[in-house]
Design an enzyme around this catalytic site. Sequence first.
Site, PDB file in Angstrom:
ATOM      1  N   HIS A 101      95.915  29.567  48.219  1.00 35.12           N
ATOM      2  CA  HIS A 101      94.709  29.814  49.009  1.00 35.12           C
ATOM      3  C   HIS A 101      94.448  28.583  49.877  1.00 35.12           C
ATOM      4  O   HIS A 101      94.573  27.443  49.382  1.00 35.12           O
ATOM      5  CB  HIS A 101      93.519  30.085  48.063  1.00 35.12           C
ATOM      6  CG  HIS A 101      92.258  30.375  48.792  1.00 35.12           C
ATOM      7  ND1 HIS A 101      92.005  31.595  49.377  1.00 35.12           N
ATOM      8  CD2 HIS A 101      91.190  29.585  49.058  1.00 35.12           C
ATOM      9  CE1 HIS A 101      90.820  31.540  49.976  1.00 35.12           C
ATOM     10  NE2 HIS A 101      90.310  30.333  49.790  1.00 35.12           N
ATOM     11  N   ASP A 142      90.683  34.884  43.686  1.00 27.13           N
ATOM     12  CA  ASP A 142      90.846  33.413  43.795  1.00 27.13           C
ATOM     13  C   ASP A 142      90.179  32.687  42.620  1.00 27.13           C
ATOM     14  O   ASP A 142      89.700  31.564  42.760  1.00 27.13           O
ATOM     15  CB  ASP A 142      90.224  32.901  45.116  1.00 27.13           C
ATOM     16  CG  ASP A 142      90.861  33.553  46.330  1.00 27.13           C
ATOM     17  OD1 ASP A 142      90.149  33.688  47.351  1.00 27.13           O
ATOM     18  OD2 ASP A 142      92.034  33.939  46.252  1.00 27.13           O
TER      19      ASP A 142
HETATM   20  C1  GRF Z   1      98.269  31.161  54.044  1.00 27.68           C
HETATM   21  O1  GRF Z   1      97.320  30.345  54.700  1.00 27.68           O
HETATM   22  C2  GRF Z   1      97.815  31.387  52.634  1.00 27.68           C
HETATM   23  O2  GRF Z   1      97.109  30.305  52.088  1.00 27.68           O
HETATM   24  C3  GRF Z   1      96.897  32.546  52.776  1.00 27.68           C
HETATM   25  O3  GRF Z   1      97.485  33.385  53.761  1.00 27.68           O
HETATM   26  C4  GRF Z   1      98.279  32.568  54.621  1.00 27.68           C
HETATM   27  C5  GRF Z   1      99.670  33.140  54.624  1.00 27.68           C
HETATM   28  O4  GRF Z   1     100.399  32.569  55.653  1.00 27.68           O
HETATM   29  N1  GRF Z   1      96.741  33.244  51.523  1.00 27.68           N
HETATM   30  P1  GRF Z   1     101.965  32.922  55.737  1.00 27.68           P
HETATM   31  O5  GRF Z   1     102.093  34.432  55.812  1.00 27.68           O
HETATM   32  O6  GRF Z   1     102.612  32.370  54.489  1.00 27.68           O
HETATM   33  O7  GRF Z   1     102.446  32.223  56.978  1.00 27.68           O
END
Ligand code: GRF
Length: 194
Positions: A101, A142
Amino acid sequence: MYKIAVMVSGSGSNLQAIIDQVKGGQIRADLALVLSNREDAYGLERARQNQIPARYIKNDKEALLASLEEHKIDLIVLAGYLAILEEEVIDKYENRILNIHPSLIPKYSGKGYYGVKVHQAVLAAGEKTSGATVHYVDKGIDTGQIILQRQLSIEEGESPESLQKRVLEIEHQLLPEAINIVLKKMEEKDESHT
Ligand code: GRF
């Protein structure tokens, strides 16, 4: 070697960090499956480019459980997976599901906090630091036990987009580190049972 499934809904840059570290040997596990609830998720394309089984499964619990079973998955990693995981899956893979997260949980987490919204809220609150968190997935949003967190200082004139980019860079290091911590715990647990 333990088998990992990564679940995505978007670009999959965190998935790419895992792919790179499995290929480079920093993560000693088999990245056996990539799943998405979005057919157009670029993360599925990243899997295909790396000859990793890629499956589009749209909120179908039975199909999800069958795919995890078929690929003999030991550890599930949610990397930008923007759907709620069914309780049956969480029960079956208790303490074997991780999520990343883009904030310092418990701040700016829970219902409605995802994507750039997280960073907008952090900046609107005038925070001086932010960061990323990897935690076990439980039945809340979360809310599972935290495994790793890393913070960064917010710079003058930071925009939600620039902050999102800098936090993402942290995520790409944090998630593989957290996976290795959990894999080690799994090995220790399994050895204690032999
Ligand atoms: C990341 O910022 C993660 O923390 C959140 O969604 C985003 C996913 O980005 N849960 P990606 O698809 O890995 O580029």
